[in-house]
Design an enzyme around this catalytic site. Structure first.
Site, PDB file in Angstrom:
ATOM      1  N   ARG A   2     -18.018   3.666   4.718  1.00 27.74           N
ATOM      2  CA  ARG A   2     -16.947   4.656   4.517  1.00 27.74           C
ATOM      3  C   ARG A   2     -16.891   5.131   3.068  1.00 27.74           C
ATOM      4  NH1 ARG A   2     -11.241   3.140   6.819  1.00 27.74           N
ATOM      5  NH2 ARG A   2     -11.568   1.173   5.754  1.00 27.74           N
ATOM      6  N   LYS A  37      -8.043   4.989  11.890  1.00 27.61           N
ATOM      7  CA  LYS A  37      -6.625   5.367  11.795  1.00 27.61           C
ATOM      8  C   LYS A  37      -6.433   6.518  10.795  1.00 27.61           C
ATOM      9  CE  LYS A  37      -5.101   1.237  10.597  1.00 27.61           C
ATOM     10  NZ  LYS A  37      -6.338   0.429  10.559  1.00 27.61           N
ATOM     11  N   ARG A  92       2.191  -4.217  10.227  1.00 26.08           N
ATOM     12  CA  ARG A  92       0.982  -5.020  10.390  1.00 26.08           C
ATOM     13  C   ARG A  92       1.308  -6.480  10.669  1.00 26.08           C
ATOM     14  NH1 ARG A  92      -2.506  -1.754   7.033  1.00 26.08           N
ATOM     15  NH2 ARG A  92      -4.676  -2.400   6.951  1.00 26.08           N
ATOM     16  N   ARG A 103     -14.074   2.237  -1.287  1.00 25.18           N
ATOM     17  CA  ARG A 103     -12.923   1.348  -1.512  1.00 25.18           C
ATOM     18  C   ARG A 103     -13.374  -0.058  -1.892  1.00 25.18           C
ATOM     19  NH1 ARG A 103      -8.886   2.108   3.510  1.00 25.18           N
ATOM     20  NH2 ARG A 103      -8.712  -0.121   3.094  1.00 25.18           N
ATOM     21  N   ARG A 129     -10.211  -8.930   6.565  1.00 28.86           N
ATOM     22  CA  ARG A 129      -9.259  -7.958   7.112  1.00 28.86           C
ATOM     23  C   ARG A 129      -9.274  -7.983   8.648  1.00 28.86           C
ATOM     24  NH1 ARG A 129     -11.458  -3.000   4.199  1.00 28.86           N
ATOM     25  NH2 ARG A 129      -9.938  -1.775   5.369  1.00 28.86           N
TER      26      ARG A 129
HETATM   27  P1  AMP Z   1      -5.488   0.136   4.792  1.00 25.61           P
HETATM   28  O1  AMP Z   1      -5.746   1.316   3.927  1.00 25.61           O
HETATM   29  O2  AMP Z   1      -4.456   0.395   5.841  1.00 25.61           O
HETATM   30  O3  AMP Z   1      -6.754  -0.449   5.356  1.00 25.61           O
HETATM   31  O4  AMP Z   1      -4.864  -0.991   3.850  1.00 25.61           O
HETATM   32  C1  AMP Z   1      -5.583  -1.508   2.766  1.00 25.61           C
HETATM   33  C2  AMP Z   1      -4.971  -2.816   2.298  1.00 25.61           C
HETATM   34  O5  AMP Z   1      -3.635  -2.604   1.847  1.00 25.61           O
HETATM   35  C3  AMP Z   1      -4.854  -3.895   3.349  1.00 25.61           C
HETATM   36  O6  AMP Z   1      -6.054  -4.640   3.521  1.00 25.61           O
HETATM   37  C4  AMP Z   1      -3.738  -4.769   2.753  1.00 25.61           C
HETATM   38  O7  AMP Z   1      -4.202  -5.543   1.663  1.00 25.61           O
HETATM   39  C5  AMP Z   1      -2.809  -3.703   2.195  1.00 25.61           C
HETATM   40  N1  AMP Z   1      -1.838  -3.239   3.216  1.00 25.61           N
HETATM   41  C6  AMP Z   1      -1.757  -1.991   3.756  1.00 25.61           C
HETATM   42  N2  AMP Z   1      -0.762  -1.931   4.637  1.00 25.61           N
HETATM   43  C7  AMP Z   1      -0.203  -3.147   4.686  1.00 25.61           C
HETATM   44  C8  AMP Z   1       0.857  -3.724   5.429  1.00 25.61           C
HETATM   45  N3  AMP Z   1       1.542  -3.021   6.336  1.00 25.61           N
HETATM   46  N4  AMP Z   1       1.166  -5.036   5.209  1.00 25.61           N
HETATM   47  C9  AMP Z   1       0.484  -5.766   4.305  1.00 25.61           C
HETATM   48  N5  AMP Z   1      -0.546  -5.295   3.577  1.00 25.61           N
HETATM   49  C10 AMP Z   1      -0.889  -3.996   3.759  1.00 25.61           C
END
Ligand code: AMP
Length: 212
Positions: free
Chosen positions: A130, A16, A91, A158, A169
């Site tokens: 990554r 993404k 999400r 990360r 996740r």
């Molecule tokens: P990402 O960078 O999109 O993979 O997000 C990293 C982490 O941020 C996720 O594993 C969640 O802990 C948190 N996070 C990001 N977006 C959301 C969301 N829309 N709702 C809840 N937690 C989120």
């Protein structure tokens, strides 16, 4: 070009962030990544960041009320009036509903929801390999998209790209996020795209479904 309001949905490691960075160049819209915003808040040590940190490290979802407030405030900013690319939000079903309500109130429609499909067995390797360049924000993969040697020392991994957190996740994706797909399908704006393969190829697939 008319305003384009779109969402990128997909499991962790689907690409993404990589695809969003390319698509915003084409559509000239801001990239609104809930994960990036939360990581910035954690780094700055804001109240929101402190609330989110533990959930993120464990690979769990940050509570809806925290994330919904953050994103609705962001999409109401003037630069998002010309459209936006949401990455990582919504999400959950309450998040999708809250966004829908906010869009209805503002008199806007979503144009497209791109679902990047990648089988579970590829996700772990994609996430664990990554690396992010903190200077340019570019995302690399040690094997599939190796970074130039001269920046190798500054790359970051990360905290939630560990096997344990990625497993959680992916589970959360299936239990919490996948159920939002029928909501967008019913609206007729869901575009399924195969996320496996060369990133350039995937970008072409996305732009072709968006232009069709
Ligand atoms: P990402 O960078 O999109 O993979 O997000 C990293 C982490 O941020 C996720 O594993 C969640 O802990 C948190 N996070 C990001 N977006 C959301 C969301 N829309 N709702 C809840 N937690 C989120």
């Amino acid at each position: 070009m008319r305003p384009m309001r779109m969402i990128l949905v997909g499991p962790p490691g689907a690409g993404k962030g990589t695809q969003a960075a390319r698509l915003i160049e084409t559509y000239k819209i801001p990239h609104i990544s809930s994960g990036d915003m939360l990581r910035a808040a954690v780094k700055e040590g804001t109240e929101l960041g402190i609330a989110a940190d533990g959930f993120m490290k464990a690979g769990r979802l940050v509570p809806d009320d925290v994330v919904i407030g953050m994103i609705l405030e962001r999409v109401a900013k003037p630069d998002a009036a010309k459209g936006f690319m949401l990455d990582g939000f919504p999400r959950t079903q309450p998040q999708a509903q809250a966004l829908d309500d906010a869009m209805t109130r503002a008199g806007f429609d979503l144009d497209a929801v791109v679902l990047l499909e990648v089988p579970d067995q590829l996700l772990e390797e994609r996430a664990v390999g990554r690396r992010t360049d903190p200077v340019t924000g570019k995302i690399y993969h040690l094997k599939y998209n190796p970074p130039p040697a001269e920046i190798a020392d500054r790359l970051q991994h990360r905290k939630d790209d560990t096997i344990e957190a990625v497993t959680t996740r992916v589970q959360k994706y299936h239990s919490e996020t996948a159920p939002i797909v029928p909501f967008y399908m019913a609206k007729g704006i869901l575009k399924r795209v195969d996320g496996v393969g060369d990133p350039d190829e995937v970008t072409k697939r996305i732009t072709s479904v968006l232009n069709s």
